[in-house]
Design a protein around this motif. Structure first.
Motif, PDB file in Angstrom:
ATOM      1  N   HIS A 155       0.825  -1.204   0.000  1.00 29.74           N
ATOM      2  CA  HIS A 155       0.000   0.000   0.000  1.00 29.74           C
ATOM      3  C   HIS A 155       0.866   1.263   0.000  1.00 29.74           C
ATOM      4  O   HIS A 155       1.866   1.329   0.715  1.00 29.74           O
ATOM      5  CB  HIS A 155      -0.907   0.035   1.235  1.00 29.74           C
ATOM      6  N   VAL A 287      -3.872   6.597   2.767  1.00 26.83           N
ATOM      7  CA  VAL A 287      -3.511   5.334   2.119  1.00 26.83           C
ATOM      8  C   VAL A 287      -4.158   5.273   0.746  1.00 26.83           C
ATOM      9  O   VAL A 287      -5.370   5.484   0.613  1.00 26.83           O
ATOM     10  CB  VAL A 287      -3.947   4.118   2.960  1.00 26.83           C
ATOM     11  N   TYR A 288      -3.344   4.968  -0.273  1.00 26.74           N
ATOM     12  CA  TYR A 288      -3.836   4.804  -1.641  1.00 26.74           C
ATOM     13  C   TYR A 288      -3.791   3.316  -1.964  1.00 26.74           C
ATOM     14  O   TYR A 288      -2.745   2.765  -2.285  1.00 26.74           O
ATOM     15  CB  TYR A 288      -2.982   5.601  -2.619  1.00 26.74           C
ATOM     16  N   SER A 289      -4.944   2.651  -1.853  1.00 29.30           N
ATOM     17  CA  SER A 289      -5.004   1.207  -2.060  1.00 29.30           C
ATOM     18  C   SER A 289      -6.457   0.774  -2.165  1.00 29.30           C
ATOM     19  O   SER A 289      -7.253   1.025  -1.255  1.00 29.30           O
ATOM     20  CB  SER A 289      -4.335   0.468  -0.894  1.00 29.30           C
ATOM     21  N   GLU A 291      -7.536  -2.250  -2.038  1.00 26.97           N
ATOM     22  CA  GLU A 291      -7.761  -3.298  -1.037  1.00 26.97           C
ATOM     23  C   GLU A 291      -8.051  -2.694   0.333  1.00 26.97           C
ATOM     24  O   GLU A 291      -9.000  -3.076   1.024  1.00 26.97           O
ATOM     25  CB  GLU A 291      -6.531  -4.209  -0.964  1.00 26.97           C
ATOM     26  N   PHE A 292      -7.228  -1.750   0.740  1.00 26.30           N
ATOM     27  CA  PHE A 292      -7.421  -1.101   2.035  1.00 26.30           C
ATOM     28  C   PHE A 292      -8.732  -0.321   2.055  1.00 26.30           C
ATOM     29  O   PHE A 292      -9.476  -0.356   3.047  1.00 26.30           O
ATOM     30  CB  PHE A 292      -6.239  -0.177   2.313  1.00 26.30           C
TER      31      PHE A 292
END
Length: 336
Positions: A155, A287-289, A291-292
């Motif tokens: 992430h 956070v760049y994701s 999934e997250f």
């Protein structure tokens, strides 16, 4: 160990942290604790004495001084814990018994907290050093605090902080830019939601261009009722634009999370109000994701099942006493 927190209160949690930090200090670990002078007003002095006797450096941020009363309005609202410069914890939780559960009882608040590893921990450490240096005049800058950090996952993450002392409105700009960039959806969990004219305009514009905007705020179970009244007074244009606002019912909703387009998340100490934007010191994790973001979206959707959707009609028909109280509180919105 570097701990910076707004709330440090007496109770089981406060005592457990004091004992754990004192034990580490006695084991020759360097322990630094920075607590806000107002936020820690309920701390047990015996806990502080225990830590200091064990060698913990305990400092209070912006205590009362007769020659500068104005600084009382500038508080350290950050919630940071950094261990060995390699592991960090960040979110909305302070140190008090109200954070013992997870909305499993009326006196256990709903909140969000994260453990972080990787290079962004160095940025979190820098955030701690910012107020530690301002408070003590001492710089902690060797490899014990800033070791070489390698990626620990997939992430992309950053930790940023803001302070009115530096003349910046980083938190406000971050929210405004994220809202302006949204193309599909915005999910906002806001423990204290008192939007100003510009943030309201941005949210309304987002909704008008087809972005699905949903906001969860505390309901009747709130620790600051006047903030709830100040918040509800600003909902008209938002609800009229089709923005969905939910009130969380089981307990105090203390989350501070925004998810944009199922790919970008911000979480930390910053509230969606003028106090966080312009008066307090804050720190957030971005956070760049996908999934997250999906994990946080699932938590948001679960929170919605325990929240009540407020319609524009219901808001418009609120009682006369409520409207009068909102008007009385209007001059104080900038302080909320």
């Amino acid at each position: 160990i570097d701990l910076e927190t707004y709330i440090y209160w007496s109770g089981d949690i406060g005592r457990q942290f004091a004992e754990a930090l004192a034990e580490r200090a006695r084991a020759a670990v360097k322990v630094h604790v920075l607590i806000d002078w107002i936020g820690s007003r309920k701390v047990d002095s015996r806990d502080l004495a225990m830590m200091r006797e064990a060698g913990v450096e305990v400092e209070k941020y912006n205590p009362l001084v007769w020659f500068n009363l104005a600084r009382l309005n500038h508080r350290d609202h950050r919630k940071l814990l950094i261990v060995d410069g390699e592991i960090g914890f960040i979110g909305g939780a302070g140190l008090a018994d109200i954070w013992q559960g997870n909305a499993d009882a009326p006196n256990h608040w709903r909140d969000t907290q994260f453990r972080l590893e990787g290079p962004a921990v160095g940025q979190m450490q820098a955030a701690f050093m910012d107020n530690w240096t301002k408070t003590t005049g001492r710089v902690l800058d060797n490899e014990d605090y800033f070791p070489e950090l390698r990626p620990a996952g997939d992430h992309y993450a950053q930790v940023f902080f803001s302070s009115p002392r530096d003349g910046t409105e980083t938190v406000r700009l971050m929210y405004l830019l994220a809202i302006a960039a949204a193309q599909k959806n915005i999910r906002l969990s806001a423990s204290y939601f008192v939007p100003g004219a510009l943030t309201t305009e941005e949210l309304v514009d987002a909704s008008k261009r087809g972005v699905n905007v949903e906001i969860i705020v505390p309901g009747a179970k709130t620790d600051v009722p006047i903030a709830r009244y100040a918040s509800r007074s600003k909902w008209g244009p938002l609800l009229k634009a089709g923005i969905k606002i939910y009130e969380y019912e089981p307990t105090m909703y203390h989350c501070k999370v925004m998810i944009v387009d199922d790919v970008w998340v911000t979480v930390g100490s910053a509230n969606f109000d003028n106090r966080s934007f312009r008066l307090n010191d804050e720190a957030n994790l971005n956070v760049y994701s996908a999934e997250f973001a999906a994990e946080q979206a699932r938590a948001f959707e679960e929170d919605k099942t325990s929240a009540k959707l407020i319609s524009y009609k219901e808001w418009k028909n609120r009682g006369l006493c409520t409207k009068l109280l909102e008007r009385i509180l209007a001059p104080f919105r900038s302080q909320l």
